[in-house]
Design an enzyme around this catalytic site. Structure first.
Site, PDB file in Angstrom:
ATOM      1  N   GLU A 121     109.848 -24.910  -2.827  1.00 31.77           N
ATOM      2  CA  GLU A 121     110.658 -25.325  -2.351  1.00 31.77           C
ATOM      3  C   GLU A 121     110.500 -26.802  -0.703  1.00 31.77           C
ATOM      4  OE1 GLU A 121     114.480 -23.575  -3.215  1.00 31.77           O
ATOM      5  OE2 GLU A 121     111.897 -23.472  -3.801  1.00 31.77           O
ATOM      6  N   ASP A 125     106.211 -29.637 -10.019  1.00 36.27           N
ATOM      7  CA  ASP A 125     105.584 -30.213  -9.453  1.00 36.27           C
ATOM      8  C   ASP A 125     104.837 -31.962  -8.952  1.00 36.27           C
ATOM      9  OD1 ASP A 125     104.564 -27.933  -9.683  1.00 36.27           O
ATOM     10  OD2 ASP A 125     103.371 -27.871 -10.894  1.00 36.27           O
ATOM     11  N   ASN A 148     112.841 -27.445 -12.280  1.00 34.78           N
ATOM     12  CA  ASN A 148     112.009 -26.387 -13.210  1.00 34.78           C
ATOM     13  C   ASN A 148     112.680 -25.792 -14.541  1.00 34.78           C
ATOM     14  OD1 ASN A 148     110.297 -26.815 -10.953  1.00 34.78           O
ATOM     15  ND2 ASN A 148     110.196 -24.521  -9.426  1.00 34.78           N
ATOM     16  N   ASP A 174     114.202 -28.443   3.133  1.00 32.18           N
ATOM     17  CA  ASP A 174     114.230 -26.865   2.158  1.00 32.18           C
ATOM     18  C   ASP A 174     114.366 -28.166   0.949  1.00 32.18           C
ATOM     19  OD1 ASP A 174     113.669 -24.167   0.383  1.00 32.18           O
ATOM     20  OD2 ASP A 174     116.112 -25.346  -0.333  1.00 32.18           O
TER      21      ASP A 174
END
Length: 537
Positions: free
Chosen positions: A438, A412, A403, A395
């Site tokens: 993620e 992305d 973001n 993770d």
């Protein structure tokens, strides 16, 4: 009519001219044949060996169109009257002319009804119809009626039956010999003389020379003792057969006609090889001999031609069948190629669809569903082989900040970039998939927790050093890892639950590290020398 245009002759004038031409041609041929017959084919005893005029008239009735026939019949009547008026009373000459026209008309009508408009000696059945309705029926009718006229004239010293037989055989023999020759030659010239070969003419000349040579030897007989010669008339039959085999109907009929000339000429002089007391018997035997040659030779020629025609038809049909088979084969090949192309396109589409269904659209690795399916299958295999395995839960640390601060497009980019170091750190047989957001999972087949920790640490280190650039800005990311070893019995959900718990512990311990639930009392197996939190550039 348009003013100034040149008037054209009516079509009927052209037709009338052709009819007049046909009348003149048939009338002259009939008259000449009648004179020759009177002076060359009637014995001193008054026996007609053959009567060519009716053979010519029958050939004309078989050649010309129906609308010509009344005029041709008129020409025949006139020619008969001119030829017979000096030898017979008017009523007898008219009777003979009408008898000839009637008998020939009946025979020609029956032949054309069975064989069709354009009659020709090109089929065996046409020859059979001609033989039945011409020499047998038409000549028989002429003999019956002609014999009656001779009885009424009172010029015969024999019975009516003998008169009928003499007339019948004379007409029939002439039809057998001359009518096929005239019809075949006419049709051949009318068609432009196809298939003419000088070699065939040379062969026919040799056959005729043979007929002339053997004919003089076999028919020039003056006494009974001379009949036992090596060259007998039977050799001429063989020449007729040979002509039929090599030259067809034209060769056979012309050869038979030449043989008939020899036979009639010697019979008229009394030097024939048939030594009998009665001249009538000699005539009958000669007529039978000539009839046999004509039927055998011309019939054989017709049979050979029909076989050749059937062979040509079969070849054409075979050629057409091969062409059709080739066409069908080409169509099948085209369809096969097209079907193959369609199948290939469909297979590619299916592959793309399967890949799309199994691949995460953003990162290009296995999506959650496909990854879980593959891991489940691998666990079943490992359970049967009694092997171990480990799972690594990954993770990204503080991914939400990327973001929020740089946008989802930057997020992305980060997700795509970290795939490379993870893929390079695992083996080809290991499974790697994105679980969502993620979060990623790695399944190490046949690896214990120690090997899994080593792999996880390698991945962690590579991610930490990974240079990521987005629109000229550097992004540094780290990741936390949870490792769980499969005990050989637990289900897939339990294994991933343990890995998730280990990941939770790694995050609680400060992130950017690897934690394994299967280790001893240590809180973490590895930890970076310094805590590197996520920093925005």
């Amino acid at each position: 009519m348009l003013i100034g245009s040149k008037p054209s002759l009516p079509q009927s004038r052209h037709v009338d001219y052709q009819i007049i031409k046909a009348m003149f041609l048939v009338g002259i041929a009939y008259y000449v044949a009648a004179l020759l017959a009177i002076h060359q084919t009637i014995t001193p005893e008054g026996i007609a060996i053959l009567w060519p005029p009716n053979a010519i008239l029958l050939a004309a009735f078989l050649i010309y169109p129906y609308r010509y026939l009344p005029y041709i019949a008129m020409a025949g009547v006139i020619a008969e009257l001119i030829a017979s008026i000096s030898s017979f009373p008017i009523w007898a000459a008219v009777s003979f002319a009408l008898i000839n026209i009637l008998s020939v008309s009946i025979g020609a009508a029956l032949i054309r009804q069975k064989s069709g408009q354009n009659f020709n000696f090109n089929q065996l059945k046409n020859g059979a119809y001609f033989l039945l309705f011409g020499p047998f029926i038409a000549a028989c009718i002429a003999g019956m009626l002609g014999g009656s006229v001779y009885i009424l004239l009172g010029r015969s010293d024999t019975s009516y039956v003998n008169l009928w037989q003499i007339w019948w055989f004379g007409d029939a023999l002439a039809m057998l010999i001359l009518t096929p020759l005239i019809v075949v030659l006419w049709r051949w010239i009318e068609a432009g003389m196809p298939n003419f070969k000088w070699s065939a003419l040379f062969e026919m000349t040799l056959i005729w020379l043979g007929v002339i040579s053997i004919g003089y030897q076999s028919f020039e007989v003056g006494s009974y003792e001379q009949t036992f010669l090596f060259f007998t008339p039977i050799w001429l039959v063989l020449l007729g057969i040979f002509a039929a085999i090599r030259l067809g109907v034209i060769g056979a009929s012309s050869t038979v006609a030449l043989i008939a000339i020899f036979a009639v000429e010697h019979l008229m002089r009394g030097t024939h090889p048939i030594i009998l007391s009665l001249p009538q018997s000699a005539v009958l035997l000669t007529q039978e001999y000539l009839a046999i040659i004509a039927i055998v030779s011309i019939g054989l020629a017709l049979l050979i031609k029909e076989i050749a025609d059937q062979r040509d038809i079969l070849k054409q049909q075979e050629k057409a069948l091969k062409s059709q088979n080739q066409f069908l084969e080409d169509r099948v090949n085209e369809r096969t190629i097209a079907l193959k192309e369609v199948n290939q396109a469909l297979q590619k589409a299916n592959d793309r669809l399967a890949k799309s269904a199994a691949t995460d659209e953003l990162t290009g690795i296995s999506n959650r569903r496909h990854f879980l399916s593959e891991v489940q299958r691998e666990l079943q295999r490992l359970r049967l082989d009694n092997q171990t395995a480990s799972a690594i839960m990954i993770d990204l640390d503080h991914f939400k900040l990327v973001n929020d601060n740089l946008g989802h497009e930057a997020g992305d980019v980060v997700l795509r970039e970290i795939v490379t170091p993870i893929s390079q750190a695992i083996r080809p047989r290991d499974l790697f998939g994105r679980m969502g957001g993620e979060e990623f999972l790695v399944f190490l087949s046949g690896a214990d927790d120690r090997m899994a920790n080593t792999v996880a640490e390698r991945i962690r280190n590579e991610i930490e050093k990974l240079p990521i650039t987005y629109r000229g800005q550097q992004i540094q990311v780290t990741a936390s890892f949870g490792v769980a070893q499969w005990d050989g019995h637990a289900e897939l959900d339990e294994l991933f639950h343990q890995a998730d718990k280990a990941l939770y512990q790694a995050k609680n311990l400060g992130r950017n590290q690897v934690f394994s639930l299967t280790m001893s009392d240590k809180a973490a197996v590895t930890k970076s020398s310094q805590e590197n939190h996520f920093e925005l550039p």
